[in-house]
Design a protein around this motif. Structure first.
Motif, PDB file in Angstrom:
ATOM      1  N   PHE A   1       6.564  24.554  14.050  1.00 47.34           N
ATOM      2  CA  PHE A   1       7.014  24.704  12.895  1.00 47.34           C
ATOM      3  C   PHE A   1       8.172  23.669  12.310  1.00 47.34           C
ATOM      4  CE2 PHE A   1      10.097  26.939   9.753  1.00 47.34           C
ATOM      5  CZ  PHE A   1       8.994  27.232   8.756  1.00 47.34           C
ATOM      6  N   ILE A   2       7.730  22.708  11.436  1.00 50.15           N
ATOM      7  CA  ILE A   2       8.422  21.564  11.172  1.00 50.15           C
ATOM      8  C   ILE A   2       8.743  21.826   9.783  1.00 50.15           C
ATOM      9  CG2 ILE A   2       7.400  20.334  12.839  1.00 50.15           C
ATOM     10  CD1 ILE A   2       5.942  18.932  10.524  1.00 50.15           C
ATOM     11  N   LYS A   3       9.706  20.874   9.176  1.00 50.02           N
ATOM     12  CA  LYS A   3      10.040  20.510   7.643  1.00 50.02           C
ATOM     13  C   LYS A   3      10.224  18.999   7.604  1.00 50.02           C
ATOM     14  CE  LYS A   3      13.732  20.986   4.572  1.00 50.02           C
ATOM     15  NZ  LYS A   3      15.412  21.536   4.069  1.00 50.02           N
ATOM     16  N   VAL A   4       9.602  18.632   6.433  1.00 54.41           N
ATOM     17  CA  VAL A   4       9.676  17.154   6.177  1.00 54.41           C
ATOM     18  C   VAL A   4       9.900  16.874   4.567  1.00 54.41           C
ATOM     19  CG1 VAL A   4       7.983  16.271   7.849  1.00 54.41           C
ATOM     20  CG2 VAL A   4       7.070  16.959   5.804  1.00 54.41           C
ATOM     21  N   PHE A   5      10.652  15.897   4.542  1.00 59.26           N
ATOM     22  CA  PHE A   5      11.122  15.689   2.816  1.00 59.26           C
ATOM     23  C   PHE A   5       9.858  14.807   2.536  1.00 59.26           C
ATOM     24  CE2 PHE A   5      15.135  16.176   5.164  1.00 59.26           C
ATOM     25  CZ  PHE A   5      15.917  17.085   4.563  1.00 59.26           C
ATOM     26  N   THR A   6       9.421  15.026   1.309  1.00 58.76           N
ATOM     27  CA  THR A   6       8.404  14.364   0.768  1.00 58.76           C
ATOM     28  C   THR A   6       8.627  13.486  -0.460  1.00 58.76           C
ATOM     29  OG1 THR A   6       7.843  16.392  -0.440  1.00 58.76           O
ATOM     30  CG2 THR A   6       6.868  16.067   1.848  1.00 58.76           C
ATOM     31  N   TYR A   7       7.784  12.738  -0.756  1.00 60.80           N
ATOM     32  CA  TYR A   7       7.473  11.929  -1.982  1.00 60.80           C
ATOM     33  C   TYR A   7       6.096  12.175  -2.293  1.00 60.80           C
ATOM     34  CZ  TYR A   7       7.309   7.945  -5.024  1.00 60.80           C
ATOM     35  OH  TYR A   7       7.067   7.391  -6.462  1.00 60.80           O
ATOM     36  N   LEU A   8       5.849  12.372  -3.545  1.00 60.47           N
ATOM     37  CA  LEU A   8       4.417  12.694  -4.123  1.00 60.47           C
ATOM     38  C   LEU A   8       4.289  11.402  -4.977  1.00 60.47           C
ATOM     39  CD1 LEU A   8       1.811  14.467  -4.772  1.00 60.47           C
ATOM     40  CD2 LEU A   8       3.187  15.620  -6.412  1.00 60.47           C
ATOM     41  N   GLN A   9       3.272  10.902  -4.886  1.00 58.76           N
ATOM     42  CA  GLN A   9       2.704   9.434  -5.568  1.00 58.76           C
ATOM     43  C   GLN A   9       1.467  10.213  -6.338  1.00 58.76           C
ATOM     44  OE1 GLN A   9       0.776   6.056  -3.653  1.00 58.76           O
ATOM     45  NE2 GLN A   9       2.579   4.763  -5.022  1.00 58.76           N
TER      46      GLN A   9
ATOM     47  N   ILE B   1      15.239   5.112   1.294  1.00 53.36           N
ATOM     48  CA  ILE B   1      14.751   3.597   1.402  1.00 53.36           C
ATOM     49  C   ILE B   1      13.305   3.392   0.782  1.00 53.36           C
ATOM     50  CG2 ILE B   1      14.376   1.824   2.842  1.00 53.36           C
ATOM     51  CD1 ILE B   1      16.836   3.171   4.569  1.00 53.36           C
ATOM     52  N   PHE B   2      12.466   4.195   1.104  1.00 52.87           N
ATOM     53  CA  PHE B   2      10.883   4.256   0.686  1.00 52.87           C
ATOM     54  C   PHE B   2      11.277   4.206  -0.740  1.00 52.87           C
ATOM     55  CE2 PHE B   2       7.042   6.338  -0.627  1.00 52.87           C
ATOM     56  CZ  PHE B   2       6.054   5.759   0.231  1.00 52.87           C
ATOM     57  N   LYS B   3      11.646   4.965  -1.607  1.00 58.68           N
ATOM     58  CA  LYS B   3      11.949   5.137  -2.937  1.00 58.68           C
ATOM     59  C   LYS B   3      12.457   3.815  -3.469  1.00 58.68           C
ATOM     60  CE  LYS B   3      13.569   8.978  -4.468  1.00 58.68           C
ATOM     61  NZ  LYS B   3      13.952  10.177  -4.816  1.00 58.68           N
ATOM     62  N   LEU B   4      13.449   3.187  -2.626  1.00 60.53           N
ATOM     63  CA  LEU B   4      13.998   1.895  -3.143  1.00 60.53           C
ATOM     64  C   LEU B   4      12.904   0.724  -3.072  1.00 60.53           C
ATOM     65  CD1 LEU B   4      17.789   1.967  -1.435  1.00 60.53           C
ATOM     66  CD2 LEU B   4      17.002   1.682  -4.077  1.00 60.53           C
ATOM     67  N   LEU B   5      12.299   1.079  -1.868  1.00 58.28           N
ATOM     68  CA  LEU B   5      11.269  -0.205  -1.815  1.00 58.28           C
ATOM     69  C   LEU B   5      10.191  -0.297  -2.720  1.00 58.28           C
ATOM     70  CD1 LEU B   5      10.990  -0.080   2.111  1.00 58.28           C
ATOM     71  CD2 LEU B   5      11.815  -1.902   0.934  1.00 58.28           C
ATOM     72  N   LEU B   6       9.824   1.070  -3.133  1.00 57.40           N
ATOM     73  CA  LEU B   6       8.865   1.081  -4.314  1.00 57.40           C
ATOM     74  C   LEU B   6       9.247   0.687  -5.699  1.00 57.40           C
ATOM     75  CD1 LEU B   6       7.321   4.711  -3.540  1.00 57.40           C
ATOM     76  CD2 LEU B   6       6.195   2.468  -2.911  1.00 57.40           C
ATOM     77  N   SER B   7      10.467   0.557  -5.710  1.00 58.10           N
ATOM     78  CA  SER B   7      11.249   0.054  -7.202  1.00 58.10           C
ATOM     79  C   SER B   7      10.959  -1.486  -7.127  1.00 58.10           C
ATOM     80  CB  SER B   7      12.592   0.360  -7.294  1.00 58.10           C
ATOM     81  OG  SER B   7      13.382  -0.164  -6.307  1.00 58.10           O
ATOM     82  N   VAL B   8      10.710  -2.182  -6.135  1.00 58.01           N
ATOM     83  CA  VAL B   8      10.586  -3.849  -6.039  1.00 58.01           C
ATOM     84  C   VAL B   8       9.118  -3.815  -6.430  1.00 58.01           C
ATOM     85  CG1 VAL B   8      10.437  -5.724  -4.699  1.00 58.01           C
ATOM     86  CG2 VAL B   8      12.250  -4.008  -4.224  1.00 58.01           C
ATOM     87  N   SER B   9       8.954  -4.993  -7.429  1.00 60.66           N
ATOM     88  CA  SER B   9       7.666  -5.488  -7.900  1.00 60.66           C
ATOM     89  C   SER B   9       6.812  -5.982  -6.700  1.00 60.66           C
ATOM     90  CB  SER B   9       7.851  -6.240  -9.002  1.00 60.66           C
ATOM     91  OG  SER B   9       6.635  -6.789  -9.508  1.00 60.66           O
TER      92      SER B   9
END
Length: 193
Positions: A43-51, A70-78
């Motif tokens: 049984f696990i829990k993960v935080f997610t980002y939906l693209q 940090i993943f979201k910050l990196l995506l903000s970079v062109s």
């Protein structure tokens, strides 16, 4: 937006998971960092980002909320897409990435597969102030400790130690004692390696 998934772990590989949530299996793409932190339970829990793109809906999962940020910050970079951001988080742990950005360490970011010098510079230029503010870091202490860390790491490499193992030991030492001198970092590292 799907903020997190919690359910039974059905399938696990170093790059993706399948989580059963109420009879629906969600395919979740993960980094090696998240893979290394997964608990041994079913049984696990993960935080997610939906693209959402016109040809695909992709879910990226993270054990730590800080890695997701940090993943979201990196995506903000062109020029940085989800695949490269995931590769970055698989190559370096989130703390190493934030330290490299905060201290302007182009070489560390450029060492990641798929990142050239221009992209590495753009990451630092776009995110340095955000990272310093978000993680409440002091720019002067970051560059000082990073210089000591780099010198100690170089010395250990010259002595024949493997860079990856040395980095882990040195990062732990610097985290516990940010004011450590190059000599004390090397002495402590030699005891641990």
């Amino acid at each position: 937006m799907i903020a997190h998934l919690q359910g039974k772990l059905v399938e696990k590989t170093p790059t993706q998971l399948v989580i059963d949530c109420g009879g629906v299996g969600y395919e979740v793409h993960i980094s090696l960092h998240t893979y290394s932190l997964l608990p041994n339970s079913d049984f696990i829990k993960v935080f997610t980002y939906l693209q959402i793109k016109e040809d695909a809906h992709t879910i990226y999962g993270f054990v730590e909320k800080s890695e997701k940020e940090i993943f979201k910050l990196l995506l903000s970079v062109s020029g940085i897409g989800a695949a490269i951001a995931r590769t970055m988080l698989s190559s370096l742990d989130p703390k190493q990435i934030t330290h490299a950005i905060a201290s302007g360490d182009v070489n560390t970011i450029q060492s990641i597969k798929g990142i050239g010098s221009k992209t590495a510079q753009r990451v630092i230029l776009d995110l340095k102030e955000k990272v310093l503010k978000l993680y409440d870091l002091d720019e002067v202490s970051m560059s000082q400790s990073n210089t000591n860390r780099d010198e100690a790491l170089s010395a250990l490499e010259v002595l024949g130690f493997v860079r990856k193992a040395s980095e882990k030991v040195i990062d732990k030492i610097v985290k516990e004692n940010p004011e450590a001198t190059v000599e004390s970092i090397i002495k402590q590292a030699l005891k641990s390696l």
